[in-house]
Design a protein around this motif. Structure first.
Motif, PDB file in Angstrom:
ATOM      1  N   HIS A 219       0.834  -1.202   0.000  1.00 54.04           N
ATOM      2  CA  HIS A 219       0.000   0.000   0.000  1.00 54.04           C
ATOM      3  C   HIS A 219       0.866   1.249   0.000  1.00 54.04           C
TER       4      HIS A 219
ATOM      5  N   ALA B  76       0.730   4.567   1.058  1.00 50.12           N
ATOM      6  CA  ALA B  76      -0.153   5.304   1.960  1.00 50.12           C
ATOM      7  C   ALA B  76      -0.364   6.747   1.504  1.00 50.12           C
TER       8      ALA B  76
ATOM      9  N   ASN C  21      -2.633   6.443  -1.439  1.00 51.79           N
ATOM     10  CA  ASN C  21      -3.706   5.461  -1.234  1.00 51.79           C
ATOM     11  C   ASN C  21      -3.876   4.561  -2.457  1.00 51.79           C
TER      12      ASN C  21
ATOM     13  N   TRP D 240      -7.133   0.291  -4.096  1.00 48.17           N
ATOM     14  CA  TRP D 240      -7.089   0.054  -2.656  1.00 48.17           C
ATOM     15  C   TRP D 240      -8.415   0.471  -2.028  1.00 48.17           C
ATOM     16  N   ASP D 241      -8.886  -0.296  -1.039  1.00 52.68           N
ATOM     17  CA  ASP D 241     -10.090   0.094  -0.304  1.00 52.68           C
ATOM     18  C   ASP D 241      -9.932  -0.283   1.161  1.00 52.68           C
ATOM     19  N   SER D 242     -10.888   0.156   1.964  1.00 53.77           N
ATOM     20  CA  SER D 242     -10.774   0.016   3.419  1.00 53.77           C
ATOM     21  C   SER D 242     -10.863  -1.427   3.906  1.00 53.77           C
TER      22      SER D 242
ATOM     23  N   SER E  44      -3.027  -3.247   5.076  1.00 54.52           N
ATOM     24  CA  SER E  44      -1.701  -2.890   4.568  1.00 54.52           C
ATOM     25  C   SER E  44      -0.618  -3.578   5.386  1.00 54.52           C
TER      26      SER E  44
END
Length: 283
Positions: free
Chosen positions: A145, A147, A150, A231-233, A237
């Protein structure tokens, strides 16, 4: 046949470092099928990737390197340093920008079958990588990931700069299966050889055999990473994950294991504070 007369895979102009998107997509056809057929994750390597003049000019510039941004010397990453492009000499810096261009993205998309790739303008973790004699990088799966943006990490591209390198000099790029039961492939880091692979939490790879050049020369490579906005919640990561090879002296990464356990047990805010303190203390 002289290497100067061999048509490179990716025909970047040595002076302008430009390439048409159409030509880039056509160039990908010679390795796409083989790359996408590999299991348990996709990977591949190709020689004569760029005009050798390009990498000769890079090698000449890299005879003088600035202070490294990152240096690693622990059991899993020994005597490894990295240099971000913005602090490197002009031609080398421009090559990194070219390898983040639309045309090269088209090449990588065609080879991998992954659409919507995004280059990293910050080159997080990328740049010029140098492993000194005695150094190595154990088998691992990369951080997944980005960050700051994102984004999900999807593809690594590695281009080697080492003239007249032999397998017995160490530092070969190795690909391992998910269970670490066997080595799937090994690539000697030869000058103008490009290796690429699709990254995941199970894409196990590294250069675990220590560099052992008879004249003390380091192993040098260009490293670029490409991402997608997928990427999603629901995803978790992770940082670089190391796995020891069976029957080897490779050491488990207890530092990462401790942090993963804390991440699972603690509330996010408390975990971030504790992780910051542990980082400061070297744990």
């Amino acid at each position: 046949m002289s290497t100067s007369t061999i048509t490179p895979v990716l025909n970047l102009d040595p002076d302008t470092l430009l390439l048409s998107t159409k030509d880039a997509r056509a160039a990908a056809q010679q390795m796409a099928a083989d790359y996408q057929s590999k299991q348990p994750f996709h990977y591949g390597g190709v020689d004569n990737f760029l005009h050798p003049e390009i990498l000769d000019r890079v090698r000449e510039e890299l005879k003088q390197l600035p202070e490294a941004e990152n240096s690693y010397d622990r059991p899993q990453e020994r005597l490894k340093t990295s240099y971000v492009p913005e602090r490197l000499p002009p031609y080398t810096r421009q090559l990194f920008y070219a390898l983040n261009s639309r045309a090269v993205l088209a090449f990588v998309e065609e080879v991998t079958g992954i659409k919507g790739l995004i280059p990293d303008p910050y080159f997080a973790g990328g740049g010029i990588h140098v492993v000194a004699n005695g150094g190595h990088l154990d088998i691992h799966a990369d951080f997944n990931h980005h960050a700051g943006l994102n984004l999900e990490r999807r593809v690594n591209m590695l281009i080697y700069l080492n003239k007249d390198w032999r397998e017995e000099y160490g530092g070969s790029f190795e690909v391992w299966d998910e269970n670490m039961s066997g080595k799937l492939a090994s690539y000697v880091p030869l000058f103008n050889r490009m290796c690429m692979f699709s990254t995941s939490s199970d894409s196990w790879h590294g250069n675990p055999e220590p560099v052992n050049h008879p004249d003390g020369e380091p192993r040098m490579s260009i490293a670029l990473y490409y991402y997608t906005a997928t990427w999603d919640s629901s995803r978790k990561s992770h940082t670089t994950l190391f796995k020891p090879r069976p029957g080897s002296k490779d050491q488990r990464d207890r530092q990462v294991a401790r942090r993963a356990l804390l991440q699972d047990l603690l509330p996010p805010m408390l975990h971030r504070k504790l992780a910051w303190r542990l980082e400061k203390l070297g744990f």
